[in-house]
Design an enzyme around this catalytic site. Structure first.
Site, mmCIF file in Angstrom:
data_model
loop_
_atom_site.group_PDB
_atom_site.id
_atom_site.type_symbol
_atom_site.label_atom_id
_atom_site.label_comp_id
_atom_site.label_asym_id
_atom_site.label_seq_id
_atom_site.Cartn_x
_atom_site.Cartn_y
_atom_site.Cartn_z
ATOM 1 N N ALA A 1 0.841 -1.196 0.000
ATOM 2 C CA ALA A 1 0.000 0.000 0.000
ATOM 3 C C ALA A 1 0.880 1.251 0.000
ATOM 4 O O ALA A 1 2.009 1.232 0.508
ATOM 5 C CB ALA A 1 -0.898 -0.009 1.230
ATOM 6 N N GLY B 1 0.798 -5.147 0.951
ATOM 7 C CA GLY B 1 -0.342 -5.283 0.040
ATOM 8 C C GLY B 1 0.034 -5.920 -1.291
ATOM 9 O O GLY B 1 -0.814 -6.527 -1.956
ATOM 10 N N GLU C 1 -0.150 -9.458 -0.586
ATOM 11 C CA GLU C 1 -1.571 -9.790 -0.390
ATOM 12 C C GLU C 1 -2.291 -9.919 -1.746
ATOM 13 O O GLU C 1 -3.152 -10.778 -1.931
ATOM 14 C CB GLU C 1 -2.228 -8.735 0.512
ATOM 15 C CG GLU C 1 -1.695 -8.847 1.948
ATOM 16 C CD GLU C 1 -2.100 -7.694 2.841
ATOM 17 O OE1 GLU C 1 -1.729 -6.541 2.521
ATOM 18 O OE2 GLU C 1 -2.773 -7.918 3.855
ATOM 19 N N GLU D 1 4.403 -4.908 7.418
ATOM 20 C CA GLU D 1 3.550 -3.885 8.014
ATOM 21 C C GLU D 1 3.863 -3.627 9.485
ATOM 22 O O GLU D 1 3.762 -2.499 9.973
ATOM 23 C CB GLU D 1 2.063 -4.273 7.890
ATOM 24 C CG GLU D 1 1.497 -4.129 6.485
ATOM 25 C CD GLU D 1 1.657 -5.371 5.616
ATOM 26 O OE1 GLU D 1 2.538 -6.215 5.922
ATOM 27 O OE2 GLU D 1 0.913 -5.501 4.635
HETATM 28 C C1 LIG Z 1 10.762 -2.323 -1.141
HETATM 29 C C2 LIG Z 1 11.955 -1.628 -0.520
HETATM 30 C C3 LIG Z 1 12.710 -2.594 0.388
HETATM 31 C C4 LIG Z 1 12.874 -1.210 -1.695
HETATM 32 O O1 LIG Z 1 13.986 -0.483 -1.227
HETATM 33 P P1 LIG Z 1 14.895 0.275 -2.306
HETATM 34 O O2 LIG Z 1 15.267 -0.641 -3.406
HETATM 35 O O3 LIG Z 1 16.003 0.915 -1.514
HETATM 36 O O4 LIG Z 1 13.954 1.365 -2.973
HETATM 37 P P2 LIG Z 1 13.373 2.697 -2.297
HETATM 38 O O5 LIG Z 1 14.286 3.830 -2.563
HETATM 39 O O6 LIG Z 1 13.020 2.438 -0.880
HETATM 40 O O7 LIG Z 1 12.005 2.870 -3.106
HETATM 41 C C5 LIG Z 1 11.935 3.556 -4.349
HETATM 42 C C6 LIG Z 1 10.840 4.600 -4.232
HETATM 43 O O8 LIG Z 1 9.606 3.922 -4.000
HETATM 44 C C7 LIG Z 1 8.987 4.411 -2.825
HETATM 45 N N1 LIG Z 1 8.241 3.342 -2.149
HETATM 46 C C8 LIG Z 1 8.631 2.098 -1.912
HETATM 47 N N2 LIG Z 1 7.677 1.407 -1.287
HETATM 48 C C9 LIG Z 1 6.638 2.254 -1.151
HETATM 49 C C10 LIG Z 1 5.344 2.136 -0.584
HETATM 50 N N3 LIG Z 1 4.894 0.965 -0.066
HETATM 51 N N4 LIG Z 1 4.553 3.209 -0.587
HETATM 52 C C11 LIG Z 1 4.964 4.384 -1.130
HETATM 53 N N5 LIG Z 1 6.167 4.553 -1.703
HETATM 54 C C12 LIG Z 1 6.983 3.500 -1.699
HETATM 55 C C13 LIG Z 1 10.159 4.898 -1.963
HETATM 56 O O9 LIG Z 1 9.707 5.825 -1.018
HETATM 57 C C14 LIG Z 1 11.049 5.495 -3.024
HETATM 58 O O10 LIG Z 1 10.559 6.778 -3.377
HETATM 59 P P3 LIG Z 1 11.577 8.047 -3.493
HETATM 60 O O11 LIG Z 1 10.690 9.211 -3.768
HETATM 61 O O12 LIG Z 1 12.476 7.671 -4.625
HETATM 62 O O13 LIG Z 1 12.283 8.115 -2.178
HETATM 63 C C15 LIG Z 1 11.532 -0.395 0.271
HETATM 64 O O14 LIG Z 1 11.062 0.575 -0.621
HETATM 65 C C16 LIG Z 1 10.453 -0.660 1.280
HETATM 66 O O15 LIG Z 1 10.723 -1.199 2.329
HETATM 67 N N6 LIG Z 1 9.214 -0.261 0.981
HETATM 68 C C17 LIG Z 1 8.097 -0.339 1.895
HETATM 69 C C18 LIG Z 1 7.557 -1.753 2.000
HETATM 70 C C19 LIG Z 1 6.407 -1.813 2.998
HETATM 71 O O16 LIG Z 1 6.571 -1.468 4.151
HETATM 72 N N7 LIG Z 1 5.245 -2.272 2.563
HETATM 73 C C20 LIG Z 1 4.059 -2.360 3.377
HETATM 74 C C21 LIG Z 1 3.179 -1.170 3.138
HETATM 75 S S1 LIG Z 1 1.741 -1.120 4.202
HETATM 76 C C22 LIG Z 1 0.652 -2.180 3.408
HETATM 77 O O17 LIG Z 1 0.942 -2.728 2.392
HETATM 78 C C23 LIG Z 1 -0.711 -2.289 4.024
HETATM 79 C C24 LIG Z 1 -1.548 -3.370 3.452
HETATM 80 O O18 LIG Z 1 -1.403 -4.548 4.161
#
Ligand SMILES: CC(C)(COP(=O)(O)OP(=O)(O)OC[C@H]1O[C@@H](n2cnc3c(N)ncnc32)[C@H](O)[C@@H]1OP(=O)(O)O)[C@@H](O)C(=O)NCCC(=O)NCCSC(=O)CCO
Length: 257
Positions: A63, A108, A111, A131
């Site tokens: 998400a 998500g 999921e 999460e």
């Molecule tokens: C997936 C990860 C581990 C990847 O890390 P990395 O390769 O270092 O890439 P990033 O620089 O972190 O990501 C690139 C860019 O994407 C944005 N981003 C990544 N994930 C999300 C997200 N879930 N929502 C919004 N944006 C996201 C990140 O901020 C970067 O943007 P920039 O503007 O370039 O900074 C890592 O990205 C990670 O851990 N992501 C989060 C994973 C997570 O926690 N998912 C659960 C979300 S809650 C959910 O799903 C609820 C439903 O059950």
């Protein structure tokens, strides 16, 4: 469509999550467009199998966290409900679905993959429900689907730690069906889809219904549904064709009738 791309490659319908700069993070718009795109494929009789995948290096990182600060108790509930209802819808459509996991499938994103019938992952993919590290827990059906897929012990381990696991580990615990090198992923997934596309669609729809509904029923209710469904398949042209083809030593041609 802004957040997904749809490609028709009869008999396969491809859906690409298309926010690669955000690792295909799922926002409200994507939830709406996925519902619309899948709906179109459900009613398109040329499409026999649907493949969902991600553009760029992720399947989906879950998400869209960048919108979380705007949410309050009520809107968070509504957002989770709309995501979860999309997953329920995908799980229960009559056509088979394959998640082609090309990279990260987190939160998500995992999921969504779990709502599909089959998951084929690239060796490089990483999967998890992180999460808990955000001070929340999986909200698009993960707490219920993961335990049904891999059992309580491993499901709790993944949700309580939030750890990511490799595609190989995911295959070992039954979270993905098959792992292949990224370079072969598309072709292997297409081949799998083409194999499903040759099967009788009414049997596919009934198997999905029996498995998805039956798992939550007392076993006798599920077994009775199975017997009743036999009456249904024996009234189809595909049953006549399948049995005749076997007896005539030829390949069956199913029509979904
Ligand atoms: C997936 C990860 C581990 C990847 O890390 P990395 O390769 O270092 O890439 P990033 O620089 O972190 O990501 C690139 C860019 O994407 C944005 N981003 C990544 N994930 C999300 C997200 N879930 N929502 C919004 N944006 C996201 C990140 O901020 C970067 O943007 P920039 O503007 O370039 O900074 C890592 O990205 C990670 O851990 N992501 C989060 C994973 C997570 O926690 N998912 C659960 C979300 S809650 C959910 O799903 C609820 C439903 O059950």
């Amino acid at each position: 469509m802004e957040t997904i791309v749809i490609k028709k490659e009869t008999p396969i319908g491809w859906i690409y999550l298309n926010r690669p700069d955000r690792l295909n993070a799922i926002n409200q718009q994507m939830i709406k467009e996925l519902r619309q795109g899948i709906d179109e494929m459900v009613y398109d009789s040329d499409i026999k199998v649907i493949i969902i995948t991600g553009n760029g290096k992720a399947f989906s990182a879950g998400a869209d966290i960048s919108r979380f600060k705007e949410l309050n108790g009520y809107t968070a509930w509504q957002f989770a409900k709309s995501g979860r209802e999309l997953m329920d819808y995908i799980e229960n459509i009559s056509k088979p679905t394959i998640a082609m996991v090309n990279g990260y499938a987190l939160g998500g994103g995992l999921e969504l993959a779990m709502a599909c019938d089959i998951r084929i992952a690239a060796e490089e993919a990483q999967l998890g429900l992180p999460e808990i590290n955000l001070g929340i827990y999986p909200g698009f059906g993960g707490t219920q689907r993961l335990v049904r897929l891999i059992g309580k012990g491993k499901a709790l381990e993944l949700m309580l730690t939030g750890d990511r696991i490799s595609a190989k580990e995911a295959e070992k615990i039954g979270l993905v069906n098959k792992v292949v090198p990224l370079s072969n992923l598309e072709q292997e997934t297409r081949n799998f889809a083409l194999k499903l596309a040759e099967k009788p669609p009414i049997s596919i729809a009934l198997i999905k219904l029996l498995v998805n509904q039956g798992i939550d029923l007392p076993i006798l209710a599920g077994l009775n549904m199975e017997s009743l469904g036999w009456g249904v398949v024996f009234s189809t042209e595909d049953e006549k064709e399948g049995v005749s083809a076997f007896l005539e030593k030829r390949k069956a041609q199913f029509k979904g009738k």
